[in-house]
Scaffold this motif. Structure first.
Motif, PDB file in Angstrom:
ATOM      1  N   LEU A  24      69.095  90.535  21.823  1.00 42.01           N
ATOM      2  CA  LEU A  24      70.063  90.429  22.912  1.00 42.01           C
ATOM      3  C   LEU A  24      70.940  91.681  22.910  1.00 42.01           C
ATOM      4  O   LEU A  24      71.987  91.713  22.262  1.00 42.01           O
ATOM      5  N   PRO A  25      70.549  92.716  23.638  1.00 41.53           N
ATOM      6  CA  PRO A  25      71.362  93.931  23.645  1.00 41.53           C
ATOM      7  C   PRO A  25      72.682  93.718  24.366  1.00 41.53           C
ATOM      8  O   PRO A  25      72.747  92.988  25.365  1.00 41.53           O
ATOM      9  N   PRO A  26      73.763  94.314  23.878  1.00 38.15           N
ATOM     10  CA  PRO A  26      75.038  94.249  24.605  1.00 38.15           C
ATOM     11  C   PRO A  26      74.871  94.822  26.004  1.00 38.15           C
ATOM     12  O   PRO A  26      74.071  95.736  26.233  1.00 38.15           O
ATOM     13  N   GLY A  27      75.618  94.279  26.950  1.00 37.81           N
ATOM     14  CA  GLY A  27      75.565  94.769  28.315  1.00 37.81           C
ATOM     15  C   GLY A  27      74.463  94.181  29.154  1.00 37.81           C
ATOM     16  O   GLY A  27      74.219  94.640  30.266  1.00 37.81           O
ATOM     17  N   THR A  28      73.790  93.149  28.648  1.00 39.16           N
ATOM     18  CA  THR A  28      72.666  92.568  29.377  1.00 39.16           C
ATOM     19  C   THR A  28      72.760  91.048  29.418  1.00 39.16           C
ATOM     20  O   THR A  28      73.390  90.420  28.571  1.00 39.16           O
ATOM     21  N   VAL A  29      72.083  90.481  30.425  1.00 41.16           N
ATOM     22  CA  VAL A  29      71.930  89.028  30.554  1.00 41.16           C
ATOM     23  C   VAL A  29      70.471  88.683  30.298  1.00 41.16           C
ATOM     24  O   VAL A  29      69.579  89.194  30.978  1.00 41.16           O
ATOM     25  N   THR A  30      70.235  87.836  29.313  1.00 39.55           N
ATOM     26  CA  THR A  30      68.891  87.369  28.994  1.00 39.55           C
ATOM     27  C   THR A  30      68.803  85.890  29.345  1.00 39.55           C
ATOM     28  O   THR A  30      69.676  85.113  28.961  1.00 39.55           O
ATOM     29  N   VAL A  31      67.766  85.517  30.077  1.00 41.21           N
ATOM     30  CA  VAL A  31      67.607  84.127  30.508  1.00 41.21           C
ATOM     31  C   VAL A  31      66.319  83.561  29.933  1.00 41.21           C
ATOM     32  O   VAL A  31      65.252  84.187  30.040  1.00 41.21           O
ATOM     33  N   LEU A  32      66.422  82.380  29.325  1.00 47.24           N
ATOM     34  CA  LEU A  32      65.256  81.651  28.834  1.00 47.24           C
ATOM     35  C   LEU A  32      64.794  80.674  29.902  1.00 47.24           C
ATOM     36  O   LEU A  32      65.600  79.891  30.423  1.00 47.24           O
ATOM     37  N   VAL A  33      63.520  80.710  30.239  1.00 48.33           N
ATOM     38  CA  VAL A  33      62.947  79.781  31.198  1.00 48.33           C
ATOM     39  C   VAL A  33      61.720  79.130  30.580  1.00 48.33           C
ATOM     40  O   VAL A  33      61.185  79.595  29.569  1.00 48.33           O
ATOM     41  N   GLY A  34      61.269  78.060  31.212  1.00 50.48           N
ATOM     42  CA  GLY A  34      60.085  77.365  30.733  1.00 50.48           C
ATOM     43  C   GLY A  34      60.196  75.887  31.006  1.00 50.48           C
ATOM     44  O   GLY A  34      61.258  75.383  31.384  1.00 50.48           O
ATOM     45  N   ASP A 208      68.798  90.383  33.473  1.00 47.86           N
ATOM     46  CA  ASP A 208      68.188  91.688  33.213  1.00 47.86           C
ATOM     47  C   ASP A 208      66.820  91.480  32.585  1.00 47.86           C
ATOM     48  O   ASP A 208      65.872  92.185  32.887  1.00 47.86           O
ATOM     49  N   THR A 209      66.753  90.477  31.692  1.00 51.58           N
ATOM     50  CA  THR A 209      65.505  90.149  31.010  1.00 51.58           C
ATOM     51  C   THR A 209      65.279  88.650  31.083  1.00 51.58           C
ATOM     52  O   THR A 209      66.199  87.867  30.843  1.00 51.58           O
ATOM     53  N   ILE A 210      64.066  88.267  31.434  1.00 48.95           N
ATOM     54  CA  ILE A 210      63.670  86.860  31.411  1.00 48.95           C
ATOM     55  C   ILE A 210      62.646  86.675  30.307  1.00 48.95           C
ATOM     56  O   ILE A 210      61.695  87.452  30.170  1.00 48.95           O
ATOM     57  N   VAL A 211      62.866  85.630  29.501  1.00 51.43           N
ATOM     58  CA  VAL A 211      61.935  85.269  28.431  1.00 51.43           C
ATOM     59  C   VAL A 211      61.381  83.886  28.757  1.00 51.43           C
ATOM     60  O   VAL A 211      62.143  82.917  28.842  1.00 51.43           O
ATOM     61  N   ALA A 212      60.076  83.806  28.962  1.00 61.55           N
ATOM     62  CA  ALA A 212      59.433  82.532  29.282  1.00 61.55           C
ATOM     63  C   ALA A 212      58.850  81.928  28.012  1.00 61.55           C
ATOM     64  O   ALA A 212      58.101  82.587  27.286  1.00 61.55           O
ATOM     65  N   LEU A 213      59.231  80.674  27.754  1.00 58.89           N
ATOM     66  CA  LEU A 213      58.720  79.951  26.595  1.00 58.89           C
ATOM     67  C   LEU A 213      57.799  78.830  27.052  1.00 58.89           C
ATOM     68  O   LEU A 213      58.021  78.218  28.092  1.00 58.89           O
ATOM     69  N   ASP A 214      56.790  78.565  26.242  1.00 55.81           N
ATOM     70  CA  ASP A 214      55.910  77.423  26.491  1.00 55.81           C
ATOM     71  C   ASP A 214      55.317  77.009  25.161  1.00 55.81           C
ATOM     72  O   ASP A 214      54.800  77.854  24.415  1.00 55.81           O
ATOM     73  N   GLY A 215      55.435  75.742  24.829  1.00 55.18           N
ATOM     74  CA  GLY A 215      54.904  75.265  23.569  1.00 55.18           C
ATOM     75  C   GLY A 215      55.538  75.914  22.351  1.00 55.18           C
ATOM     76  O   GLY A 215      54.886  76.044  21.310  1.00 55.18           O
ATOM     77  N   GLY A 216      56.796  76.331  22.481  1.00 57.48           N
ATOM     78  CA  GLY A 216      57.505  76.920  21.350  1.00 57.48           C
ATOM     79  C   GLY A 216      57.215  78.381  21.106  1.00 57.48           C
ATOM     80  O   GLY A 216      57.665  78.947  20.103  1.00 57.48           O
ATOM     81  N   ARG A 217      56.492  79.011  22.022  1.00 51.53           N
ATOM     82  CA  ARG A 217      56.163  80.432  21.863  1.00 51.53           C
ATOM     83  C   ARG A 217      56.581  81.228  23.091  1.00 51.53           C
ATOM     84  O   ARG A 217      56.656  80.680  24.200  1.00 51.53           O
ATOM     85  N   VAL A 218      56.839  82.500  22.894  1.00 51.43           N
ATOM     86  CA  VAL A 218      57.129  83.392  24.013  1.00 51.43           C
ATOM     87  C   VAL A 218      55.812  83.757  24.680  1.00 51.43           C
ATOM     88  O   VAL A 218      54.909  84.314  24.044  1.00 51.43           O
ATOM     89  N   GLY A 222      60.333  90.207  30.065  1.00 51.24           N
ATOM     90  CA  GLY A 222      60.502  91.428  30.835  1.00 51.24           C
ATOM     91  C   GLY A 222      61.466  91.211  31.986  1.00 51.24           C
ATOM     92  O   GLY A 222      62.255  90.260  31.997  1.00 51.24           O
ATOM     93  N   THR A 223      61.402  92.084  32.971  1.00 46.69           N
ATOM     94  CA  THR A 223      62.257  91.959  34.142  1.00 46.69           C
ATOM     95  C   THR A 223      61.844  90.733  34.957  1.00 46.69           C
ATOM     96  O   THR A 223      60.721  90.218  34.801  1.00 46.69           O
ATOM     97  N   PRO A 224      62.719  90.232  35.830  1.00 46.14           N
ATOM     98  CA  PRO A 224      62.323  89.096  36.672  1.00 46.14           C
ATOM     99  C   PRO A 224      61.035  89.355  37.446  1.00 46.14           C
ATOM    100  O   PRO A 224      60.187  88.463  37.564  1.00 46.14           O
ATOM    101  N   GLU A 225      60.891  90.580  37.946  1.00 43.12           N
ATOM    102  CA  GLU A 225      59.701  90.904  38.739  1.00 43.12           C
ATOM    103  C   GLU A 225      58.426  90.859  37.899  1.00 43.12           C
ATOM    104  O   GLU A 225      57.347  90.505  38.384  1.00 43.12           O
ATOM    105  N   ALA A 226      58.556  91.204  36.613  1.00 46.96           N
ATOM    106  CA  ALA A 226      57.383  91.225  35.743  1.00 46.96           C
ATOM    107  C   ALA A 226      57.010  89.842  35.231  1.00 46.96           C
ATOM    108  O   ALA A 226      55.837  89.564  34.965  1.00 46.96           O
ATOM    109  N   VAL A 227      58.008  88.952  35.096  1.00 44.06           N
ATOM    110  CA  VAL A 227      57.764  87.661  34.470  1.00 44.06           C
ATOM    111  C   VAL A 227      57.494  86.563  35.495  1.00 44.06           C
ATOM    112  O   VAL A 227      56.571  85.760  35.330  1.00 44.06           O
ATOM    113  N   ILE A 228      58.302  86.511  36.558  1.00 42.93           N
ATOM    114  CA  ILE A 228      58.148  85.427  37.541  1.00 42.93           C
ATOM    115  C   ILE A 228      57.039  85.799  38.514  1.00 42.93           C
ATOM    116  O   ILE A 228      57.249  86.492  39.506  1.00 42.93           O
TER     117      ILE A 228
END
Length: 257
Positions: A24-34, A208-218, A222-228
């Motif tokens: 979690l770098p300072p200056g950024t918003v990280t969102v967990l989805v799944g 800034d960064t979205i992390v998608a989890l499923d079954g306990g794993r990443v 990446g960016t919203p455009e890359a992940v969603i």
């Protein structure tokens, strides 16, 4: 920097998280989805220090999280849980005041409480019984509390972290957008934000960064455009929807079918 290294968590014979690493770098918003049960809230709780990992470690500013004293950690990160019940009829201002440290407050307590309620749009509710407020209003009271918790500690040059676990639950549209703005402003001021969101459109708007989890794993990061993407919606959520894009942000528009 806030870093989780190879985090795993087992409970009741079930693996909830399996080898998850996250920075979690300072200056950024990280969102967990799944999907439900993916391990999002468990990961947030472990990184916040509320739950021990079965394997791996969490580092905050280079120190193992387990080495931080609770009072010291409270000045570096604050946590807004999914739900926080009140057993007694505390006044709104008293609930917000609970976020203040016992000693070494950076500003006068009354000024900090007033600031927190102003930020969340509840300045006129300071003297009300918190249990008489709507669910969404109570959520905003607790948001004020965790914001005051971070602001109350004298600045020492270290980034402060705001952890939000499904923070938009019970909020109307205007206050969902207000919460996202608060998160973005905290990041722009040099802090870090980790949030769990189910609404992919809100996630795409704030992250800034979205992390998608499923079954306990990443499964994607990446960016919203890359992940969603269409592929992610099918793989992780099991739905056949199309992702669209307007200006620089993607959005998911469900349709009947």
């Amino acid at each position: 920097m806030y870093v989780a290294e190879d985090i795993s968590r087992r409970a009741g014979g079930k693996t909830i998280l399996d080898g998850v690493s996250l920075a979690l770098p300072p200056g950024t918003v990280t969102v967990l989805v799944g999907p439900n049960g993916a391990g999002k809230s468990t990961l947030l709780r472990i990184m916040a220090g509320g739950l021990p990992p079965s394997r791996g470690r969490v580092l905050l500013h280079g120190r193992d999280l387990a080495a931080w004293r609770p009072a010291e950690l409270a000045g570096i990160r604050s946590v807004l849980s999914q739900s926080t019940g009140l057993a007694f009829g505390f006044r709104v201002e008293d609930v917000v005041r609970m976020g203040l440290p016992r000693h070494g407050v950076a500003e006068p307590p009354a000024a900090l409480v007033a600031w927190g309620l102003e930020v969340v749009g509840l300045a006129d509710a300071a003297g009300r019984d918190c249990t008489t407020l709507s669910g969404g209003e109570q959520q905003r009271v607790h948001l004020a509390r965790v914001l005051v918790q971070l602001k109350a500690t004298p600045a020492d040059g270290r980034a402060r972290y705001l952890f939000l676990d499904e923070p938009t639950t019970g909020l109307d549209l205007a206050h969902q957008l207000l919460l996202l703005d608060i998160a973005r402003r905290h990041a722009r001021a040099g802090g870090g934000v980790l949030a769990v969101l189910h609404d992919l459109n809100l996630a795409a708007q704030v992250a800034d960064t979205i992390v998608a989890l499923d079954g306990g794993r990443v499964v994607a990061e990446g960016t919203p455009e890359a992940v969603i993407t269409d592929r992610l919606l099918t793989q992780v959520y099991g739905v056949d929807l199309r992702v669209n894009q307007a200006s620089a942000r993607v959005f998911v528009l469900p349709v009947a079918g």
